[in-house]
Design an enzyme around this catalytic site. Structure first.
Site: not given
Length: 177
Positions: A23, A105, A123
């Site tokens: 991101r 995560d 995750e």
């Protein structure tokens, strides 16, 4: 890279353990830099996800990065109150492109009423298997969750109203809001 100065804009890039870009936040205004930390603020900034999806942040958010701790803290300033999103991640690195870190995560979310939630445990377990996180990563992250919870419980640093007031005021001065 030289350390960004107060009022400069920097990008933030989050990576995953295997090295892929996760991101990117296009621009964050630097409010403070020191030997170990960077404090910034972004508002209405473009965020690009690894899959190409793009969105724009809705509210002002203070960001806190530290060179010694395996977390970073996003303080979201909303009408309904202040909430926090804490990424368990490597200490930040800085180069001419951006502030960079590896996101592991796990996240701790703190709601305006003070409720805390550990998120994305599944995750983390899946990625740990998939990318073979070394055992010491697990130890470091669990130790840093403890540090983070202690900071939250004691209202330390980013978790104090005085911090929020001080850095939002500085952001308003620098951005002429």
């Amino acid at each position: 890279m030289q350390i960004p100065r107060e009022g400069d804009y920097v990008a933030i890039q989050s990576y995953k353990h295997d090295g892929h870009l996760h991101r990117t936040w296009r621009e964050t205004m630097v409010l403070k830099t020191s030997e170990n930390e960077i404090i910034g603020c972004n508002e209405n900034t473009l965020v690009t996800e690894a899959d190409g999806r793009r969105w724009v942040t809705r509210e002002p958010a203070l960001v806190y990065f530290h060179k010694k701790y395996w977390f970073n803290i996003i303080t979201m300033i909303r009408e309904s109150g202040v909430s926090y999103y804490c990424n368990l991640a490597t200490p930040f690195a800085l180069d001419k492109e951006a502030i960079k870190y590896i996101d592991y995560d796990l996240d701790v979310k703190v709601f305006p009423d003070g409720e805390k939630r550990l998120l994305d445990v599944d995750e983390y377990a899946a990625h740990s298997k998939m990318w073979n996180y070394p055992p010491e990563i697990d130890t470091i992250l669990h130790d840093n969750v403890d540090v983070l919870i202690d900071w939250i419980d004691k209202g330390k640093g980013p978790f104090s109203q005085a911090y929020v007031d001080l850095w939002m005021q500085r952001y308003k001065e620098l951005s002429h809001h």
